[in-house]
Motif scaffolding. Structure first.
Motif, short mmCIF file in Angstrom:
data_model
loop_
_atom_site.label_atom_id
_atom_site.label_comp_id
_atom_site.label_asym_id
_atom_site.label_seq_id
_atom_site.Cartn_x
_atom_site.Cartn_y
_atom_site.Cartn_z
N GLU A 32 2.73 -6.71 -11.79
CA GLU A 32 2.86 -6.66 -12.73
C GLU A 32 1.82 -5.15 -13.19
O GLU A 32 1.52 -4.64 -14.69
CB GLU A 32 1.47 -7.91 -13.13
N ASN A 33 1.43 -4.85 -12.55
CA ASN A 33 0.38 -3.43 -12.44
C ASN A 33 0.95 -2.15 -11.57
O ASN A 33 0.33 -1.19 -12.47
CB ASN A 33 -0.27 -3.63 -11.68
N ILE A 34 2.48 -2.05 -11.65
CA ILE A 34 2.75 -0.90 -10.97
C ILE A 34 2.58 0.24 -11.95
O ILE A 34 2.78 1.15 -11.51
CB ILE A 34 3.92 -1.52 -11.00
N ASP A 35 3.43 -0.25 -13.09
CA ASP A 35 2.83 1.22 -14.21
C ASP A 35 1.79 1.65 -14.18
O ASP A 35 1.48 3.35 -14.33
CB ASP A 35 3.55 0.66 -15.70
N LYS A 36 0.41 1.07 -13.89
CA LYS A 36 -0.84 1.66 -14.29
C LYS A 36 -0.94 1.99 -13.07
O LYS A 36 -2.03 4.02 -13.05
CB LYS A 36 -1.53 0.70 -14.46
N PHE A 37 -0.25 2.07 -11.78
CA PHE A 37 -0.37 2.70 -10.49
C PHE A 37 0.04 3.87 -10.88
O PHE A 37 -0.12 5.13 -10.13
CB PHE A 37 0.43 1.70 -9.70
N ALA A 38 1.37 3.68 -11.61
CA ALA A 38 2.59 5.23 -11.24
C ALA A 38 1.90 5.68 -12.36
O ALA A 38 1.90 7.56 -11.86
CB ALA A 38 3.30 4.47 -12.28
N ALA A 39 1.40 6.22 -13.22
CA ALA A 39 0.22 6.54 -14.47
C ALA A 39 -0.80 7.58 -13.93
O ALA A 39 -1.21 8.25 -13.90
CB ALA A 39 -0.53 5.54 -15.33
N ALA A 40 -1.17 6.61 -12.73
CA ALA A 40 -2.27 7.42 -12.19
C ALA A 40 -1.76 8.36 -10.82
O ALA A 40 -2.49 8.54 -9.93
CB ALA A 40 -3.24 6.61 -11.15
N GLY A 41 -0.58 7.67 -10.97
CA GLY A 41 0.14 9.09 -9.39
C GLY A 41 0.84 7.99 -8.95
O GLY A 41 1.10 8.72 -7.35
N ALA A 42 0.19 7.48 -8.30
CA ALA A 42 0.15 5.82 -6.76
C ALA A 42 2.16 5.42 -6.87
O ALA A 42 2.28 5.52 -8.06
CB ALA A 42 -0.71 5.57 -6.67
N SER A 43 1.93 5.58 -5.64
CA SER A 43 2.70 4.29 -5.32
C SER A 43 2.67 3.41 -4.57
O SER A 43 1.26 3.36 -3.55
CB SER A 43 4.39 4.89 -4.78
N ILE A 44 3.06 2.13 -4.06
CA ILE A 44 2.94 1.19 -3.20
C ILE A 44 4.16 0.68 -2.76
O ILE A 44 5.56 0.33 -3.10
CB ILE A 44 2.67 -0.49 -4.80
N VAL A 45 3.47 -0.18 -1.50
CA VAL A 45 3.93 -0.39 -0.26
C VAL A 45 3.88 -1.45 0.22
O VAL A 45 2.50 -1.23 0.93
CB VAL A 45 5.59 0.47 0.57
N GLY A 46 4.47 -2.80 0.23
CA GLY A 46 3.66 -3.48 1.14
C GLY A 46 4.53 -4.21 2.61
O GLY A 46 5.56 -3.73 2.02
N VAL A 47 3.58 -4.44 3.41
CA VAL A 47 4.56 -4.26 4.69
C VAL A 47 3.75 -5.48 5.47
O VAL A 47 2.46 -6.19 5.41
CB VAL A 47 3.64 -3.14 5.67
N SER A 48 4.40 -6.09 5.44
CA SER A 48 4.22 -7.72 6.24
C SER A 48 5.30 -7.69 8.03
O SER A 48 6.66 -7.02 7.92
CB SER A 48 4.78 -8.86 5.10
N LEU A 49 5.54 -8.63 8.51
CA LEU A 49 6.14 -9.00 9.94
C LEU A 49 7.01 -9.46 9.22
O LEU A 49 7.82 -10.60 10.33
CB LEU A 49 5.32 -9.51 10.52
N ASP A 50 7.18 -10.29 8.52
CA ASP A 50 8.61 -10.57 7.48
C ASP A 50 9.32 -9.76 7.92
O ASP A 50 9.80 -8.61 8.17
CB ASP A 50 8.54 -10.09 6.35
N SER A 51 10.82 -10.40 8.11
CA SER A 51 12.69 -9.79 8.76
C SER A 51 12.61 -9.10 7.27
O SER A 51 12.60 -9.18 6.30
CB SER A 51 13.43 -10.93 8.42
N ILE A 52 13.79 -7.82 7.17
CA ILE A 52 13.75 -7.62 6.29
C ILE A 52 15.02 -8.51 5.41
O ILE A 52 15.42 -8.15 4.06
CB ILE A 52 14.90 -6.10 6.69
N ALA A 53 15.84 -9.46 5.92
CA ALA A 53 16.50 -10.13 5.31
C ALA A 53 15.37 -11.20 4.04
O ALA A 53 15.75 -11.12 2.79
CB ALA A 53 17.12 -10.69 6.29
N ARG A 54 14.27 -11.47 4.45
CA ARG A 54 13.64 -12.72 3.75
C ARG A 54 12.98 -11.81 2.78
O ARG A 54 13.16 -11.68 1.83
CB ARG A 54 12.52 -12.34 5.09
N LEU A 55 12.42 -10.40 3.22
CA LEU A 55 12.17 -9.45 2.33
C LEU A 55 12.83 -8.84 1.30
O LEU A 55 12.25 -8.52 0.16
CB LEU A 55 11.40 -8.21 2.53
N ASN A 56 14.02 -8.71 1.23
CA ASN A 56 15.82 -8.64 0.43
C ASN A 56 15.18 -10.23 -0.63
O ASN A 56 15.79 -8.73 -1.76
CB ASN A 56 16.56 -8.33 0.99
N LYS A 57 15.12 -10.66 -0.34
CA LYS A 57 14.64 -12.40 -1.20
C LYS A 57 13.59 -12.30 -2.39
O LYS A 57 13.57 -11.94 -3.07
CB LYS A 57 14.69 -13.40 -0.65
#
Length: 192
Positions: free
Chosen positions: A77-102
């Motif tokens: 929901e706030n991704i545009d506010k982070f981008a306006a501040a020049g920042a990107s976001i990456v979430g990291v978990s122990l989930d598989s890539i298949a699960r994260l694709n969903k």
């Protein structure tokens, strides 16, 4: 009553503060891994992402669990506010890539806006001095599926383009975590 107690223990376990996590001023460990955006896997590199500006690296226990669902949705929901501040976001978990694709494509959570990365071995989380816990037998996610992977503690790092950690955020609610991360990146943007 037993289910309520178990749910409370899980909630407490996943909201414990980051006691040994890397702190402001520390060098953020570089990592490369499979990530997903809008259901499509790609190779993610922290080093490459930092070339564009600060990166919010947020570790979370698991896709499709209550606090993580809230946190992903709030970041999206706030991704545009982070981008306006020049920042990107990456979430990291122990989930598989298949699960994260969903999860990354799910309109209720990442909504195709938020990059989530797989740390199936827990190696990335451990490099940030986070506690990684083993899978809990019988634990199900919010969709009723078995959770068959370990969990990293919920902690967010704001990494500046020079590869240093500007702030570490842990021990707060998922929503407060996002709010505090946004305040840090907005503060970094005003210092330029």
């Amino acid at each position: 009553m037993k289910k309520l107690l178990t749910a409370g223990l899980f909630a407490a376990l996943f909201s414990l503060p980051a006691l040994a996590a890397l702190d402001a001023g520390d060098v953020a460990p570089e990592f490369r891994t499979q990530a997903s955006l809008a259901g499509k896997a790609f190779d993610f590199s922290l080093k490459d992402a930092l070339k564009k500006g600060p990166v919010v690296v947020y570790f979370y226990p698991s896709a499709y669990t209550n606090g993580c669902n809230i946190q992903a949705h709030t970041f999206a929901e706030n991704i545009d506010k982070f981008a306006a501040a020049g920042a990107s976001i990456v979430g990291v978990s122990l989930d598989s890539i298949a699960r994260l694709n969903k999860f990354s494509a799910d309109p209720d959570y990442c909504a195709g806006k938020l990059v989530v990365a797989s740390d199936a071995s827990g190696k990335i989380a451990k490099s940030y001095a986070l506690t990684v816990r083993d899978a809990v037998a019988g634990r199900k996610d919010s969709k009723g599926e078995d959770l068959d992977h370990g969990f990293a503690e919920r902690t967010t790092f704001i990494v500046t383009p020079d590869g240093k950690i500007a702030a570490t955020i842990g021990g707060v609610t998922p929503t407060a975590n996002v709010e505090q991360a946004l305040a840090v990146v907005q503060g970094l943007a005003t210092k330029k």
